[in-house]
Design a protein around this motif. Structure first.
Motif, short mmCIF file in Angstrom:
data_model
loop_
_atom_site.label_atom_id
_atom_site.label_comp_id
_atom_site.label_asym_id
_atom_site.label_seq_id
_atom_site.Cartn_x
_atom_site.Cartn_y
_atom_site.Cartn_z
N THR A 110 0.83 -1.20 0.00
CA THR A 110 0.00 0.00 0.00
C THR A 110 0.86 1.25 0.00
O THR A 110 0.61 2.20 -0.75
N LEU A 111 1.90 1.26 0.83
CA LEU A 111 2.79 2.42 0.87
C LEU A 111 3.48 2.63 -0.47
O LEU A 111 3.61 3.77 -0.94
N ARG A 112 3.93 1.55 -1.08
CA ARG A 112 4.58 1.67 -2.39
C ARG A 112 3.62 2.23 -3.44
O ARG A 112 3.99 3.05 -4.27
N SER A 113 2.37 1.79 -3.38
CA SER A 113 1.40 2.25 -4.38
C SER A 113 1.10 3.74 -4.23
O SER A 113 0.80 4.42 -5.21
N ILE A 114 1.20 4.25 -3.00
CA ILE A 114 0.89 5.67 -2.75
C ILE A 114 2.12 6.55 -2.93
O ILE A 114 2.06 7.59 -3.61
N TYR A 115 3.26 6.12 -2.33
CA TYR A 115 4.43 6.99 -2.25
C TYR A 115 5.59 6.55 -3.14
O TYR A 115 6.58 7.28 -3.28
N GLY A 116 5.52 5.35 -3.70
CA GLY A 116 6.60 4.87 -4.56
C GLY A 116 7.67 4.12 -3.80
O GLY A 116 7.64 4.00 -2.56
N ASP A 117 8.65 3.62 -4.52
CA ASP A 117 9.71 2.78 -3.95
C ASP A 117 10.68 3.56 -3.08
O ASP A 117 11.49 2.95 -2.37
N GLU A 118 10.65 4.89 -3.10
CA GLU A 118 11.59 5.67 -2.32
C GLU A 118 11.08 5.99 -0.92
O GLU A 118 11.79 6.61 -0.13
N HIS A 119 9.86 5.59 -0.61
CA HIS A 119 9.40 5.76 0.77
C HIS A 119 10.33 5.00 1.70
O HIS A 119 10.80 3.91 1.38
N TYR A 120 10.60 5.58 2.87
CA TYR A 120 11.64 4.99 3.73
C TYR A 120 11.31 3.56 4.14
O TYR A 120 12.21 2.71 4.22
N ILE A 121 10.04 3.24 4.37
CA ILE A 121 9.70 1.87 4.75
C ILE A 121 9.90 0.93 3.57
O ILE A 121 10.36 -0.21 3.74
N ALA A 122 9.61 1.38 2.37
CA ALA A 122 9.88 0.56 1.18
C ALA A 122 11.38 0.31 1.04
O ALA A 122 11.82 -0.80 0.72
N ARG A 123 12.17 1.34 1.30
CA ARG A 123 13.63 1.20 1.19
C ARG A 123 14.18 0.27 2.26
O ARG A 123 15.18 -0.42 2.05
N PHE A 124 13.52 0.21 3.42
CA PHE A 124 13.97 -0.67 4.50
C PHE A 124 13.82 -2.14 4.15
O PHE A 124 14.39 -3.00 4.85
N GLN A 125 13.05 -2.48 3.13
CA GLN A 125 12.84 -3.88 2.79
C GLN A 125 14.09 -4.54 2.23
O GLN A 125 14.19 -5.75 2.18
#
Length: 306
Positions: free
Chosen positions: A129-144
């Protein structure tokens, strides 16, 4: 950083060694050290002087809640009051909500801070959901993605990461955090807010030097897995007497939909024993550090009834 009268010990819980700091005498509460109470402040697994397991699987919400249940047992208590305060992370609040969701029999009352209860959405995995809204650069997406940082970078990232919310509330934009503009290099430091000292930063950085960031980041790497594991609790309520406190400048309070959820019945629906919501003026994400006396007053005024 005030340390007078605080004692430290390590408690074996749930297969790990958990560091706890304690102060005061009287009824026990996890999170508050004042006014006739025995305060117990644990380092959650992966943080401070508590064991940090390298595997993501060791950070499921069941592990985290299990640690606290075992700690309550180790303290010789049937029930405790819980104050979901933390230094620089939303994680303590999330674990406190789930402790009350899974084991309300072990909690007399809850005062939770900054992060409202988030009911499970059956069709919305958190990271996706976060990726769909904010993209791959969101900090939680980057933490993956895996990776470790130490040494000089630890001081920089601890300092600038903690300052991120302060800068965001001034700039009033998500983009500062999303594009990495707040998290600078060792040669570009974000100025400290008035409530945070260089001594605090050095202390935090020293602890991260010992443990690395892997433990803390594993909390975020577990978000989707916890969503899967918590399927049986879809629609479940937190049935513990609760007070919720948030700062009016907290970025999480300005996330789309959050204020309506808190103030127009959504939070009360899922936390039916919610007795009070306090919005502190002129305060950001770290309200227990920004206004410690006022925060303590709010906690004490609630838990004294239990």
């Amino acid at each position: 950083m005030a340390t007078e009268g605080i004692t430290h010990r390590t408690v074996p819980v749930n297969g790990i060694n958990m560091h706890v700091a304690e102060k005061g005498e009287g009824p026990t509460i996890v999170g508050l050290a004042a006014r006739g109470y025995r305060a117990v402040a644990p380092d959650l697994r992966g943080f401070g002087d508590t064991d940090a397991q390298p595997s993501v699987e060791a950070y499921s919400i069941f592990h985290l809640v299990g640690d606290l249940v075992a700690l309550i047992d180790a303290l010789g208590q049937e029930q405790l009051c819980i104050a979901g305060v933390r230094r620089g992370a939303r994680l303590g609040a999330i674990v406190a909500w789930h402790l009350c969701l899974f084991r309300p029999d072990r909690v007399k009352a809850l005062v939770n801070i900054s992060v409202a209860f988030s009911p499970r959405k059956p069709n919305a995995k958190p990271v996706e959901t976060l990726r769909s809204i904010y993209g791959d650069e969101h900090y939680i997406a980057r933490f993956q993605f895996s990776g470790t940082r130490r040494s000089r970078e630890v001081v920089c990232e601890t300092r600038n990461g903690i300052c991120a919310q302060e800068a965001l509330r001034v700039s009033d934009t998500w983009s500062v955090l999303l594009d990495g503009g707040v998290i600078g290099s060792p040669d570009h430091q974000v100025p400290l807010p008035p409530w945070l000292s260089e001594e605090d930063i050095r202390y935090f950085a020293d602890k991260f030097e010992q443990s690395g960031f892997t433990g803390g980041i594993n909390y975020y790497r577990s978000l989707d897995r916890n969503w899967e594991l918590s399927a049986p609790w879809t629609g479940a309520q937190v049935k513990v007497p609760t007070k919720f406190i948030v700062g009016d400048l907290d970025l999480s309070y300005h996330t789309p939909g959050v204020q309506n959820f808190i103030h127009k019945g959504g939070l009360k629906k899922f936390v039916p024993l919610l007795e009070e919501v306090v919005v502190m003026e002129g305060v950001g994400h770290f309200l227990n550090q920004e206004k410690p006396s006022e925060t303590t007053d709010h906690i004490f005024d609630f838990i004294k009834n239990f």
